[in-house]
Design a protein around this motif. Sequence first.
Motif, PDB file in Angstrom:
ATOM      1  N   HIS A  22     -14.595  -5.521   3.607  1.00  0.00           N
ATOM      2  CA  HIS A  22     -14.751  -6.903   4.247  1.00  0.00           C
ATOM      3  C   HIS A  22     -14.114  -7.119   5.459  1.00  0.00           C
ATOM      4  N   PHE A  23     -12.820  -7.060   5.316  1.00  0.00           N
ATOM      5  CA  PHE A  23     -11.902  -7.070   6.964  1.00  0.00           C
ATOM      6  C   PHE A  23     -12.282  -6.086   7.943  1.00  0.00           C
ATOM      7  N   LYS A  24     -12.940  -4.891   7.472  1.00  0.00           N
ATOM      8  CA  LYS A  24     -13.290  -3.841   8.633  1.00  0.00           C
ATOM      9  C   LYS A  24     -14.600  -4.459   9.329  1.00  0.00           C
ATOM     10  N   GLU A  25     -15.398  -4.985   8.444  1.00  0.00           N
ATOM     11  CA  GLU A  25     -16.580  -5.776   9.015  1.00  0.00           C
ATOM     12  C   GLU A  25     -16.281  -6.999   9.735  1.00  0.00           C
ATOM     13  N   GLN A  26     -15.384  -7.802   9.344  1.00  0.00           N
ATOM     14  CA  GLN A  26     -14.807  -8.895  10.063  1.00  0.00           C
ATOM     15  C   GLN A  26     -14.255  -8.680  11.378  1.00  0.00           C
ATOM     16  N   TYR A  27     -13.358  -7.861  11.401  1.00  0.00           N
ATOM     17  CA  TYR A  27     -12.583  -7.400  12.637  1.00  0.00           C
ATOM     18  C   TYR A  27     -12.752  -6.162  13.510  1.00  0.00           C
ATOM     19  N   GLY A  28     -13.615  -5.243  12.846  1.00  0.00           N
ATOM     20  CA  GLY A  28     -13.837  -4.187  13.357  1.00  0.00           C
ATOM     21  C   GLY A  28     -13.196  -2.850  12.859  1.00  0.00           C
ATOM     22  N   ALA A  29     -13.996  -2.081  12.467  1.00  0.00           N
ATOM     23  CA  ALA A  29     -13.255  -0.826  11.726  1.00  0.00           C
ATOM     24  C   ALA A  29     -12.380  -0.215  12.742  1.00  0.00           C
ATOM     25  N   MET A  30     -12.570  -0.168  13.915  1.00  0.00           N
ATOM     26  CA  MET A  30     -11.571   0.408  14.784  1.00  0.00           C
ATOM     27  C   MET A  30     -10.382   0.215  14.948  1.00  0.00           C
ATOM     28  N   ILE A  31      -9.920  -1.060  14.490  1.00  0.00           N
ATOM     29  CA  ILE A  31      -8.595  -1.792  14.332  1.00  0.00           C
ATOM     30  C   ILE A  31      -7.604  -1.117  13.226  1.00  0.00           C
ATOM     31  N   LEU A  35      -3.870   2.234  12.260  1.00  0.00           N
ATOM     32  CA  LEU A  35      -3.048   1.677  11.258  1.00  0.00           C
ATOM     33  C   LEU A  35      -2.854   2.836  10.107  1.00  0.00           C
ATOM     34  N   GLY A  36      -3.987   3.539   9.916  1.00  0.00           N
ATOM     35  CA  GLY A  36      -3.676   4.599   8.836  1.00  0.00           C
ATOM     36  C   GLY A  36      -4.220   3.916   7.722  1.00  0.00           C
ATOM     37  N   VAL A  37      -4.950   2.687   7.795  1.00  0.00           N
ATOM     38  CA  VAL A  37      -5.517   2.017   6.720  1.00  0.00           C
ATOM     39  C   VAL A  37      -6.817   2.565   6.289  1.00  0.00           C
ATOM     40  N   SER A  38      -6.954   2.536   5.122  1.00  0.00           N
ATOM     41  CA  SER A  38      -8.556   3.290   4.447  1.00  0.00           C
ATOM     42  C   SER A  38      -8.764   2.659   3.031  1.00  0.00           C
ATOM     43  N   GLU A  39     -10.102   2.164   2.961  1.00  0.00           N
ATOM     44  CA  GLU A  39     -10.395   1.687   1.574  1.00  0.00           C
ATOM     45  C   GLU A  39     -10.320   2.961   0.590  1.00  0.00           C
ATOM     46  N   ASP A  40     -10.383   4.278   1.111  1.00  0.00           N
ATOM     47  CA  ASP A  40     -10.210   5.365   0.252  1.00  0.00           C
ATOM     48  C   ASP A  40      -8.939   5.355  -0.187  1.00  0.00           C
ATOM     49  N   THR A  41      -7.710   5.238   0.538  1.00  0.00           N
ATOM     50  CA  THR A  41      -6.355   5.520   0.132  1.00  0.00           C
ATOM     51  C   THR A  41      -5.266   4.422   0.091  1.00  0.00           C
ATOM     52  N   THR A  42      -5.596   3.537   0.700  1.00  0.00           N
ATOM     53  CA  THR A  42      -4.545   2.297   1.104  1.00  0.00           C
ATOM     54  C   THR A  42      -4.616   1.626  -0.566  1.00  0.00           C
ATOM     55  N   PRO A  43      -5.773   1.457  -1.305  1.00  0.00           N
ATOM     56  CA  PRO A  43      -5.663   0.738  -2.396  1.00  0.00           C
ATOM     57  C   PRO A  43      -4.680   1.059  -3.309  1.00  0.00           C
ATOM     58  N   ALA A  44      -4.704   2.630  -3.458  1.00  0.00           N
ATOM     59  CA  ALA A  44      -4.059   3.582  -4.471  1.00  0.00           C
ATOM     60  C   ALA A  44      -2.491   3.430  -4.132  1.00  0.00           C
ATOM     61  N   LYS A  45      -2.246   3.152  -3.101  1.00  0.00           N
ATOM     62  CA  LYS A  45      -1.082   2.931  -2.346  1.00  0.00           C
ATOM     63  C   LYS A  45      -0.090   1.681  -2.617  1.00  0.00           C
ATOM     64  N   VAL A  46      -1.161   0.609  -2.636  1.00  0.00           N
ATOM     65  CA  VAL A  46      -0.553  -0.796  -2.850  1.00  0.00           C
ATOM     66  C   VAL A  46      -0.617  -1.226  -4.387  1.00  0.00           C
ATOM     67  N   ALA A  85       4.233  -3.750   0.150  1.00  0.00           N
ATOM     68  CA  ALA A  85       3.516  -2.296  -0.221  1.00  0.00           C
ATOM     69  C   ALA A  85       2.467  -1.945   0.836  1.00  0.00           C
ATOM     70  N   PHE A  86       1.972  -2.910   1.467  1.00  0.00           N
ATOM     71  CA  PHE A  86       0.915  -2.590   2.417  1.00  0.00           C
ATOM     72  C   PHE A  86       1.679  -2.144   3.632  1.00  0.00           C
ATOM     73  N   PHE A  87       2.669  -2.751   3.923  1.00  0.00           N
ATOM     74  CA  PHE A  87       3.586  -2.434   5.232  1.00  0.00           C
ATOM     75  C   PHE A  87       4.155  -0.855   4.695  1.00  0.00           C
ATOM     76  N   ASP A  88       4.285  -0.908   3.542  1.00  0.00           N
ATOM     77  CA  ASP A  88       5.104   0.622   3.440  1.00  0.00           C
ATOM     78  C   ASP A  88       3.903   1.399   3.377  1.00  0.00           C
ATOM     79  N   SER A  89       2.551   1.273   3.333  1.00  0.00           N
ATOM     80  CA  SER A  89       1.761   2.150   3.318  1.00  0.00           C
ATOM     81  C   SER A  89       1.162   2.686   4.403  1.00  0.00           C
ATOM     82  N   LEU A  90       1.717   1.863   5.768  1.00  0.00           N
ATOM     83  CA  LEU A  90       1.310   2.085   7.008  1.00  0.00           C
ATOM     84  C   LEU A  90       2.080   3.280   7.723  1.00  0.00           C
TER      85      LEU A  90
END
Length: 177
Positions: A22-31, A35-46, A85-90
């Motif tokens: 959702h937030f990628k669609e809202q703010y643009g995936a390029m942002i 950051l190293g944020v991905s729906e494939d890896t970040t959720p498992a980290k947080v 957790a999110f900050f630590d995942s970056l």
Amino acid sequence: MSELTPLLNESVEKAAKKLLVHFKEQYGAMIFIPLGVSEDTTPAKVVPSIVPAFEQTMLAVQWDTIAIYMQDDRVWYVFDSFMNAFFDSLNFIAKTAMNALGLKMMWADFKVSLAKRKTENPEGYTRWKNNLSLVIQWVFEEIANDLKAQGKNVIITNGTENFNSISESIEKLEIFA
């Protein structure tokens, strides 16, 4: 770790993936790429930080009934657990940028900024309020719905008043008063 932990892990991970999309669609995936944020890896980290915080502060279990306590101080604890957790995942670059821009906001900081926006920037206030409400709603609804699907009776309360939905309880949070 309780018998609910695996279900909560799954619920939070599903909700986190949906929110990132959702937030990628809202703010643009390029942002999100630098950051190293991905729906494939970040959720498992947080998830390992969010679920224990949620389980310890938001839930009360008695037989087959589970109460979800929607109180500011409890939501605050889960929010701060997520932010850490999110900050630590970056990656290092993203952490440096977020620190420099003041984007790592804990609940207390967010609450002050939100109140300031309410009077000084109503459009910004509405966007921030909607984003915070959306995050809380999607994560907590996913949990409530998954618990109900397991045959659990779920009560949403602030300790004084019971609510028909997570969204109704969000409206009563003090941060939005």
